[in-house]
Design an enzyme around this catalytic site. Structure first.
Site, short mmCIF file in Angstrom:
data_model
loop_
_atom_site.label_atom_id
_atom_site.label_comp_id
_atom_site.label_asym_id
_atom_site.label_seq_id
_atom_site.Cartn_x
_atom_site.Cartn_y
_atom_site.Cartn_z
N ALA A 165 -0.80 0.57 6.21
CA ALA A 165 -1.15 -0.31 7.33
C ALA A 165 -2.20 -1.32 6.88
CB ALA A 165 -1.67 0.50 8.51
N ASP A 166 -2.18 -2.47 7.52
CA ASP A 166 -3.20 -3.48 7.27
C ASP A 166 -3.42 -4.26 8.55
OD1 ASP A 166 -4.79 -4.83 4.94
OD2 ASP A 166 -4.02 -6.47 6.17
N THR A 167 -4.68 -4.47 8.89
CA THR A 167 -5.05 -5.16 10.13
C THR A 167 -5.89 -6.38 9.83
OG1 THR A 167 -5.03 -3.07 11.36
CG2 THR A 167 -6.22 -4.91 12.35
N GLY A 213 0.07 -4.82 10.34
CA GLY A 213 1.32 -4.51 9.68
C GLY A 213 1.38 -3.03 9.41
N LYS A 264 0.83 -1.20 0.00
CA LYS A 264 0.00 0.00 0.00
C LYS A 264 0.87 1.26 0.00
CE LYS A 264 -3.93 -2.03 2.52
NZ LYS A 264 -4.69 -2.02 3.80
#
Length: 206
Positions: free
Chosen positions: A73-75, A110, A50
């Site tokens: 970010a990634d959750t 992340g 991203k």
């Protein structure tokens, strides 16, 4: 120039809470899980991709006086090794919540920052304890539509908070962005120095 490579309203809220001045530019990437990919590697890869996608799109705007810094970010929610993303429909949301009820699961985020110095990335993990869920409350929650845009079909800052007696780790991570770790990451990305040596990020007026 700080860019948030995410359309998440919760991440925007958290960066504002930290007093940062930033611009939102969402990234369009393939978020499918790769074969053999662990949950930690998955969220870290997506965060990097991203941030890189937005940096490549906007890098011609940066200057020496205003260098570009992109945060991705990634959750995701993980239960028994299964990655629980955003539910595809109400039935899928029910399946996820029933899987989480009365058990402990992990929330992984992340985070990645891309600048002319390169890429830095990390993963934050929080343990979340869920109570059993009353059927009437579950039906009410599903009907509200709240679970549909959230990994694991719940948000700790909403209705589902009533089912979470405690967590171990960063509360803000469960919302989608571990703030303290993110601030340290941004400092490293800007200068390649440790946090104490890095100049401050631009702040909004309080």
């Amino acid at each position: 120039m700080l860019i948030l490579a995410s359309s998440s309203p919760r991440r925007r809220e958290l960066l504002k809470l930290a007093g940062l001045d930033f611009i939102v530019e969402s990234a369009d990437i393939d978020e499918r899980i790769q074969a053999g990919e662990t949950p930690a590697k998955y969220v870290q890869r997506l965060a990097v991709e991203k941030a890189q996608a937005v940096y490549e799109r906007l890098k011609n705007r940066e200057s020496n006086d205003d260098p570009l810094l992109v945060l991705g970010a990634d959750t995701t929610v993980v239960s028994d090794g299964e990655i629980l993303g955003k539910p595809v429909d109400q039935s899928d949301a029910r399946r996820m919540l029933e899987k989480l009820a009365g058990r402990t699961h992990q929330v992984l985020t992340g985070i990645a920052a891309v600048s002319r110095q390169g890429v830095v990335s990390e993963v934050e993990i929080t343990q979340v304890f869920f109570d059993l869920i009353n059927e009437d409350e579950l039906v009410r929650y599903l009907a509200s539509g709240e679970p549909m845009d959230k990994a694991g079909a719940y948000g700790i800052q909403g209705y589902a908070a009533r089912w979470i007696p405690r967590i171990e780790g960063c509360f803000f991570n469960v919302m989608g962005l571990p703030l303290a770790r993110t601030m340290a990451l941004l400092a490293r990305a800007r200068t390649g120095l440790n946090e104490a040596e890095a100049p401050p990020l631009r702040l909004t007026a309080l």
